[in-house]
Write a protein that holds these residues in place. Structure first.
Motif, PDB file in Angstrom:
ATOM      1  N   SER A  65      31.653  43.958  51.078  1.00 34.03           N
ATOM      2  CA  SER A  65      32.330  42.731  50.682  1.00 34.03           C
ATOM      3  C   SER A  65      32.374  42.572  49.168  1.00 34.03           C
ATOM      4  O   SER A  65      33.074  41.697  48.665  1.00 34.03           O
ATOM      5  CB  SER A  65      31.634  41.516  51.303  1.00 34.03           C
ATOM      6  N   MET A  66      31.629  43.383  48.421  1.00 34.36           N
ATOM      7  CA  MET A  66      31.594  43.283  46.965  1.00 34.36           C
ATOM      8  C   MET A  66      32.505  44.332  46.340  1.00 34.36           C
ATOM      9  O   MET A  66      32.574  45.462  46.806  1.00 34.36           O
ATOM     10  CB  MET A  66      30.165  43.446  46.449  1.00 34.36           C
ATOM     11  N   GLN A  67      33.187  43.919  45.284  1.00 34.64           N
ATOM     12  CA  GLN A  67      34.072  44.843  44.589  1.00 34.64           C
ATOM     13  C   GLN A  67      34.162  44.451  43.127  1.00 34.64           C
ATOM     14  O   GLN A  67      34.131  43.261  42.779  1.00 34.64           O
ATOM     15  CB  GLN A  67      35.476  44.829  45.209  1.00 34.64           C
ATOM     16  N   ILE A  68      34.252  45.441  42.278  1.00 35.04           N
ATOM     17  CA  ILE A  68      34.409  45.215  40.843  1.00 35.04           C
ATOM     18  C   ILE A  68      35.875  45.441  40.473  1.00 35.04           C
ATOM     19  O   ILE A  68      36.434  46.496  40.768  1.00 35.04           O
ATOM     20  CB  ILE A  68      33.489  46.133  40.035  1.00 35.04           C
ATOM     21  N   SER A  84      35.648  42.093  33.445  1.00 35.49           N
ATOM     22  CA  SER A  84      35.390  42.616  34.786  1.00 35.49           C
ATOM     23  C   SER A  84      35.069  41.447  35.706  1.00 35.49           C
ATOM     24  O   SER A  84      34.381  40.499  35.308  1.00 35.49           O
ATOM     25  CB  SER A  84      34.225  43.610  34.779  1.00 35.49           C
ATOM     26  N   ALA A  85      35.560  41.525  36.932  1.00 35.29           N
ATOM     27  CA  ALA A  85      35.293  40.499  37.938  1.00 35.29           C
ATOM     28  C   ALA A  85      34.522  41.135  39.086  1.00 35.29           C
ATOM     29  O   ALA A  85      34.985  42.102  39.689  1.00 35.29           O
ATOM     30  CB  ALA A  85      36.591  39.881  38.449  1.00 35.29           C
ATOM     31  N   VAL A  97      32.785  38.817  33.772  1.00 36.27           N
ATOM     32  CA  VAL A  97      32.075  39.288  32.578  1.00 36.27           C
ATOM     33  C   VAL A  97      33.136  39.502  31.497  1.00 36.27           C
ATOM     34  O   VAL A  97      33.970  40.406  31.599  1.00 36.27           O
ATOM     35  CB  VAL A  97      31.303  40.587  32.863  1.00 36.27           C
ATOM     36  N   VAL A  98      33.120  38.646  30.489  1.00 35.30           N
ATOM     37  CA  VAL A  98      34.178  38.610  29.483  1.00 35.30           C
ATOM     38  C   VAL A  98      33.651  39.184  28.177  1.00 35.30           C
ATOM     39  O   VAL A  98      32.615  38.745  27.664  1.00 35.30           O
ATOM     40  CB  VAL A  98      34.662  37.160  29.258  1.00 35.30           C
ATOM     41  N   THR A  99      34.358  40.156  27.645  1.00 34.90           N
ATOM     42  CA  THR A  99      34.009  40.770  26.367  1.00 34.90           C
ATOM     43  C   THR A  99      35.026  40.351  25.320  1.00 34.90           C
ATOM     44  O   THR A  99      36.228  40.601  25.478  1.00 34.90           O
ATOM     45  CB  THR A  99      33.963  42.300  26.480  1.00 34.90           C
ATOM     46  N   SER A 100      34.571  39.724  24.270  1.00 35.07           N
ATOM     47  CA  SER A 100      35.462  39.239  23.227  1.00 35.07           C
ATOM     48  C   SER A 100      35.858  40.389  22.306  1.00 35.07           C
ATOM     49  O   SER A 100      35.243  41.462  22.321  1.00 35.07           O
ATOM     50  CB  SER A 100      34.758  38.142  22.424  1.00 35.07           C
TER      51      SER A 100
END
Length: 231
Positions: A65-68, A84-85, A97-100
């Motif tokens: 059920s988990m996916q990146i 990435s979600a 996960v947000v990278t600026s």
């Protein structure tokens, strides 16, 4: 005992074959022993295989059920925004996960089951909570309710809708972390929690002290900016 027959001149005589008598007896029993040994070994292998399958199969539904999912979208200046979600359909969780562009990473957790958003900004001492609204559910469902998830989304800069949301931090109302759900506690183990509320804007007397840009596969990017409300 093996009987052998010898032909004499006048009659048939019954005699015992003495050569190889014991070996012949062993050979007569060997197929039976081999059969039982093979059967026992097969049963052991089947039991071990079933045990391993059962042991490894317990977490399998959750892992499936988990996916990146990776989401890439060009910023207004042309710089690519990478995030990435981590989508967990079983627990109704989406972790972004947000990278600026400055290579700083912030985390945003959408707990759909409990209707909460938790922001964990980089270089901050606290995590910020927000109640989910209908627009938040719609945006997250573009990841959570996809029939077949893609592993990567490349959003177009011309088609992406951009909007800015302002959240005021209620600094005086610290949240008791023990009353929160486990995913939120795990995300912010060493931080305090504070509630936020949506506002029109900070006004000239207040300064925005950080923003987090998050994008969704529905071609919507939201810049969430925070400032402290008056005590």
């Amino acid at each position: 005992m093996v009987r052998c027959w010898k032909r004499s001149e006048n009659c048939l005589e019954e005699a015992q074959c003495t050569d190889g008598g014991p070996d012949a007896s062993s050979r007569s029993h060997f197929p039976h022993k081999a059969f039982w040994v093979s059967l026992s070994a097969s049963l052991i292998l089947v039991i071990v295989a079933l045990g391993l399958t059962g042991h490894l199969g317990l977490p399998q539904p959750h892992s499936e059920s988990m996916q990146i999912v990776r989401i890439t979208v060009p910023e207004q200046t042309g710089v690519l925004i990478n995030q990435s979600a981590i989508v967990d359909q079983q627990k109704d969780l989406v972790t972004l996960v947000v990278t600026s562009p400055a290579n700083q990473t912030s985390t945003v957790l959408f707990d759909v089951k409990h209707g909460l958003i938790c922001y964990k900004p980089v270089d901050q001492e606290s995590c910020l909570l927000q109640q989910m609204e209908q627009s938040d559910y719609d945006n997250v469902n573009s990841l959570l309710r996809e029939p077949t998830h893609k592993s990567q989304f490349q959003l177009s800069g011309n088609e992406t809708q951009r909007q800015t949301e302002f959240l005021g931090v209620l600094a005086a109302s610290q949240v008791n972390a023990s009353l929160l759900e486990e995913p939120l506690q795990a995300l912010c183990q060493d931080r305090s929690f504070h509630w936020t509320r949506r506002a029109e804007g900070p006004g000239k007397q207040r300064l925005v002290y950080f923003c987090i840009d998050i994008c969704f596969p529905s071609n919507i990017c939201v810049s969430v900016c925070f400032y402290y409300l008056p005590e």
